[in-house]
Design a protein around this motif. Structure first.
Motif, PDB file in Angstrom:
ATOM      1  N   ASP A  30      -1.914   9.092   5.212  1.00  0.00           N
ATOM      2  CA  ASP A  30      -2.319  10.302   4.686  1.00  0.00           C
ATOM      3  C   ASP A  30      -3.251  10.084   3.365  1.00  0.00           C
ATOM      4  O   ASP A  30      -3.651  11.259   2.839  1.00  0.00           O
ATOM      5  CB  ASP A  30      -0.860  10.978   3.994  1.00  0.00           C
ATOM      6  N   PHE A  31      -3.911   9.097   3.228  1.00  0.00           N
ATOM      7  CA  PHE A  31      -4.736   8.934   2.086  1.00  0.00           C
ATOM      8  C   PHE A  31      -5.973   8.198   2.573  1.00  0.00           C
ATOM      9  O   PHE A  31      -5.815   7.600   3.536  1.00  0.00           O
ATOM     10  CB  PHE A  31      -4.161   7.951   1.255  1.00  0.00           C
ATOM     11  N   ASP A  32      -7.055   8.630   2.092  1.00  0.00           N
ATOM     12  CA  ASP A  32      -8.299   7.957   2.209  1.00  0.00           C
ATOM     13  C   ASP A  32      -8.268   6.518   1.694  1.00  0.00           C
ATOM     14  O   ASP A  32      -7.558   6.238   0.623  1.00  0.00           O
ATOM     15  CB  ASP A  32      -9.621   8.615   1.614  1.00  0.00           C
ATOM     16  N   PRO A  33      -8.567   5.555   2.401  1.00  0.00           N
ATOM     17  CA  PRO A  33      -8.587   4.090   1.849  1.00  0.00           C
ATOM     18  C   PRO A  33      -9.239   3.800   0.457  1.00  0.00           C
ATOM     19  O   PRO A  33     -10.182   4.503   0.144  1.00  0.00           O
ATOM     20  CB  PRO A  33      -9.536   3.452   2.828  1.00  0.00           C
ATOM     21  N   PHE A  34      -8.409   3.182  -0.269  1.00  0.00           N
ATOM     22  CA  PHE A  34      -9.007   3.204  -1.980  1.00  0.00           C
ATOM     23  C   PHE A  34      -8.566   1.389  -2.204  1.00  0.00           C
ATOM     24  O   PHE A  34      -7.845   0.796  -1.668  1.00  0.00           O
ATOM     25  CB  PHE A  34      -8.453   4.030  -2.698  1.00  0.00           C
ATOM     26  N   TRP A  35      -9.650   1.363  -3.109  1.00  0.00           N
ATOM     27  CA  TRP A  35      -9.303  -0.080  -3.648  1.00  0.00           C
ATOM     28  C   TRP A  35      -8.365  -0.178  -4.727  1.00  0.00           C
ATOM     29  O   TRP A  35      -8.130   0.608  -5.510  1.00  0.00           O
ATOM     30  CB  TRP A  35     -10.723  -0.669  -4.403  1.00  0.00           C
ATOM     31  N   LEU A  36      -7.328  -1.306  -4.569  1.00  0.00           N
ATOM     32  CA  LEU A  36      -6.564  -1.320  -5.585  1.00  0.00           C
ATOM     33  C   LEU A  36      -6.864  -2.536  -6.577  1.00  0.00           C
ATOM     34  O   LEU A  36      -7.044  -3.744  -6.138  1.00  0.00           O
ATOM     35  CB  LEU A  36      -5.229  -1.703  -5.223  1.00  0.00           C
ATOM     36  N   THR A  82      -8.275  13.398  -9.022  1.00  0.00           N
ATOM     37  CA  THR A  82      -7.305  12.724  -9.555  1.00  0.00           C
ATOM     38  C   THR A  82      -6.950  11.600  -8.432  1.00  0.00           C
ATOM     39  O   THR A  82      -7.593  11.499  -7.472  1.00  0.00           O
ATOM     40  CB  THR A  82      -6.049  13.408  -9.543  1.00  0.00           C
ATOM     41  N   VAL A  83      -6.113  10.608  -9.010  1.00  0.00           N
ATOM     42  CA  VAL A  83      -6.295   9.516  -8.294  1.00  0.00           C
ATOM     43  C   VAL A  83      -4.647   9.569  -7.295  1.00  0.00           C
ATOM     44  O   VAL A  83      -3.987  10.395  -8.008  1.00  0.00           O
ATOM     45  CB  VAL A  83      -5.891   7.991  -8.896  1.00  0.00           C
ATOM     46  N   LEU A  84      -4.421   8.756  -6.376  1.00  0.00           N
ATOM     47  CA  LEU A  84      -3.454   9.013  -5.603  1.00  0.00           C
ATOM     48  C   LEU A  84      -2.910  10.595  -5.120  1.00  0.00           C
ATOM     49  O   LEU A  84      -2.064  10.897  -5.011  1.00  0.00           O
ATOM     50  CB  LEU A  84      -2.112   8.353  -6.508  1.00  0.00           C
ATOM     51  N   THR A  85      -3.883  11.402  -4.812  1.00  0.00           N
ATOM     52  CA  THR A  85      -3.857  12.386  -4.166  1.00  0.00           C
ATOM     53  C   THR A  85      -4.143  12.300  -2.610  1.00  0.00           C
ATOM     54  O   THR A  85      -5.058  11.994  -2.297  1.00  0.00           O
ATOM     55  CB  THR A  85      -4.899  13.414  -4.797  1.00  0.00           C
ATOM     56  N   ASN A  86      -3.259  12.731  -1.910  1.00  0.00           N
ATOM     57  CA  ASN A  86      -3.290  12.540  -0.350  1.00  0.00           C
ATOM     58  C   ASN A  86      -4.481  13.575  -0.051  1.00  0.00           C
ATOM     59  O   ASN A  86      -5.057  14.496  -0.483  1.00  0.00           O
ATOM     60  CB  ASN A  86      -2.038  13.032   0.301  1.00  0.00           C
ATOM     61  N   ARG A  87      -4.846  13.224   1.546  1.00  0.00           N
ATOM     62  CA  ARG A  87      -6.132  13.925   1.859  1.00  0.00           C
ATOM     63  C   ARG A  87      -6.052  15.254   2.166  1.00  0.00           C
ATOM     64  O   ARG A  87      -6.998  16.143   1.773  1.00  0.00           O
ATOM     65  CB  ARG A  87      -6.330  13.040   3.382  1.00  0.00           C
ATOM     66  N   ASP A  88      -4.921  15.703   2.691  1.00  0.00           N
ATOM     67  CA  ASP A  88      -4.797  17.462   2.686  1.00  0.00           C
ATOM     68  C   ASP A  88      -4.836  17.806   1.283  1.00  0.00           C
ATOM     69  O   ASP A  88      -5.417  18.908   1.103  1.00  0.00           O
ATOM     70  CB  ASP A  88      -3.434  17.486   3.340  1.00  0.00           C
ATOM     71  N   GLY A  89      -4.113  17.341   0.322  1.00  0.00           N
ATOM     72  CA  GLY A  89      -4.152  17.930  -1.097  1.00  0.00           C
ATOM     73  C   GLY A  89      -5.504  18.069  -1.652  1.00  0.00           C
ATOM     74  O   GLY A  89      -5.640  18.878  -2.345  1.00  0.00           O
ATOM     75  N   ALA A 100       0.915  -1.211   0.000  1.00  0.00           N
ATOM     76  CA  ALA A 100       0.037  -0.074   0.084  1.00  0.00           C
ATOM     77  C   ALA A 100       0.930   1.085  -0.066  1.00  0.00           C
ATOM     78  O   ALA A 100       0.603   2.353  -0.622  1.00  0.00           O
ATOM     79  CB  ALA A 100      -0.881   0.115   1.066  1.00  0.00           C
ATOM     80  N   ALA A 101       1.859   1.184   0.958  1.00  0.00           N
ATOM     81  CA  ALA A 101       2.844   2.395   0.814  1.00  0.00           C
ATOM     82  C   ALA A 101       3.375   2.634  -0.582  1.00  0.00           C
ATOM     83  O   ALA A 101       3.557   3.830  -0.891  1.00  0.00           O
ATOM     84  CB  ALA A 101       3.781   2.215   1.953  1.00  0.00           C
ATOM     85  N   ALA A 102       3.878   1.429  -1.265  1.00  0.00           N
ATOM     86  CA  ALA A 102       4.641   1.649  -2.481  1.00  0.00           C
ATOM     87  C   ALA A 102       3.656   2.288  -3.470  1.00  0.00           C
ATOM     88  O   ALA A 102       3.987   3.090  -4.201  1.00  0.00           O
ATOM     89  CB  ALA A 102       5.273   0.421  -2.877  1.00  0.00           C
ATOM     90  N   ILE A 103       2.440   1.945  -3.701  1.00  0.00           N
ATOM     91  CA  ILE A 103       1.460   2.574  -4.540  1.00  0.00           C
ATOM     92  C   ILE A 103       1.136   4.082  -4.665  1.00  0.00           C
ATOM     93  O   ILE A 103       1.113   4.551  -5.494  1.00  0.00           O
ATOM     94  CB  ILE A 103      -0.052   1.859  -4.228  1.00  0.00           C
ATOM     95  N   VAL A 104       1.374   4.739  -3.349  1.00  0.00           N
ATOM     96  CA  VAL A 104       1.355   6.056  -3.262  1.00  0.00           C
ATOM     97  C   VAL A 104       2.465   6.840  -3.069  1.00  0.00           C
ATOM     98  O   VAL A 104       2.639   7.829  -3.024  1.00  0.00           O
ATOM     99  CB  VAL A 104       0.309   6.502  -1.999  1.00  0.00           C
ATOM    100  N   ASP A 105       3.864   6.083  -3.287  1.00  0.00           N
ATOM    101  CA  ASP A 105       5.157   6.739  -3.177  1.00  0.00           C
ATOM    102  C   ASP A 105       5.450   7.032  -4.678  1.00  0.00           C
ATOM    103  O   ASP A 105       5.808   6.102  -5.317  1.00  0.00           O
ATOM    104  CB  ASP A 105       5.785   5.822  -2.357  1.00  0.00           C
ATOM    105  N   PRO A 106       5.601   8.222  -5.056  1.00  0.00           N
ATOM    106  CA  PRO A 106       6.199   8.604  -6.292  1.00  0.00           C
ATOM    107  C   PRO A 106       7.599   8.026  -6.779  1.00  0.00           C
ATOM    108  O   PRO A 106       7.924   7.499  -7.720  1.00  0.00           O
ATOM    109  CB  PRO A 106       6.271  10.003  -6.420  1.00  0.00           C
ATOM    110  N   VAL A 107       8.490   7.606  -5.480  1.00  0.00           N
ATOM    111  CA  VAL A 107       9.969   7.239  -5.653  1.00  0.00           C
ATOM    112  C   VAL A 107       9.793   5.914  -6.171  1.00  0.00           C
ATOM    113  O   VAL A 107      10.669   5.322  -6.927  1.00  0.00           O
ATOM    114  CB  VAL A 107      10.673   7.324  -4.293  1.00  0.00           C
TER     115      VAL A 107
END
Length: 238
Positions: A46-52, A76-83, A11-18
């Motif tokens: 930092d993200f709302d839960p989402f289905w992969l 958009t997808v993969l935008t954190n909650r604050d953004g 889950a962490a890798a999916i939202v990590d641009p690196v």
């Protein structure tokens, strides 16, 4: 029924641009998900839960069912909650769509906008476009060969060839390519200090949105003038 939850590292890798710059490791994690949890929830602080969704058949089924799976709910997808919260606050309808394109539209707007240009993409026009695209492709290969046996494909080909095709379809003159390339890079790289307008690290969502708004305004001004010219002097481009 209990929802399947992805392992934290996946889950962490999916939202990590690196992670997307280290493709082999990410590929292994996605392969694991496809085999063990093809439809699972990703949870990150930092993200709302989402289905992969990782299996091709499931992705195709979802893409063909717009009544159940809407496109316009989230900007958009993969935008954190604050953004996302900041983006929603910055848009008149609180929808977060700083740029609203076809892929972010549902019925009835999606079809209305598609119909604006659909006739242009009929086979007769596409044949003309195909010949021009082949010419652009050959020119790109020729320029690559001129590099003397070694080239940076991303810089010398991938960054320019697709842009030239789009410019040709839209009727943007070749001499405006540097401007279009700059604006495109600033649009998609608004948080990248090597590409964004400020050439500085972006440390907040507010800064990122401000950068995007400047770029969007430049695009709008450019194409407003181009549209006015085409209305006065119609051509074969879109």
């Amino acid at each position: 029924m209990t929802k399947p939850i992805l392992p934290g590292e996946v889950a962490a890798a999916i939202v990590d641009p690196v992670a997307y710059g280290q493709w082999d490791a990410l590929h292994d994690q996605l392969a694991w998900a496809r085999a063990k949890a093809p439809l699972a929830v990703a949870e990150n602080p930092d993200f709302d839960p989402f289905w992969l969704v990782t299996r091709h058949a499931d992705i195709m089924a979802i893409s063909k069912d717009p009544q159940r799976f809407a496109n316009g709910v989230r900007p958009t997808v993969l935008t954190n909650r604050d953004g996302e919260a900041i983006a929603r606050a910055a848009t008149p309808n609180n929808d977060g769509h700083l740029v609203r394109s076809l892929v972010q539209m549902d019925a009835p707007d999606h079809m209305k906008y598609r119909l604006l240009t659909q006739s242009w993409f009929m086979p007769k026009n596409l044949k003309i476009v195909e010949d021009r695209i082949r010419t652009l492709a050959r020119a790109s290969i020729d320029r690559m060969l001129e590099q003397g046996g070694e080239t940076d494909f991303a810089r010398d080909v991938a960054a320019h060839y697709p842009l030239r095709v789009i410019m040709d379809i839209l009727g943007v003159p070749p001499e405006d390519e540097p401007r279009m390339l700059m604006l495109t890079q600033q649009l998609f790289g608004s948080t990248d200090p090597e590409l964004n307008r400020s050439r500085e690290a972006i440390t907040s969502a507010e800064q990122a949105i401000a950068m995007l708004n400047y770029v969007i305004a430049d695009f709008e001004n450019y194409f407003r003038d181009l549209t006015a010219d085409r209305r006065a002097n119609p051509r074969e481009d879109i």
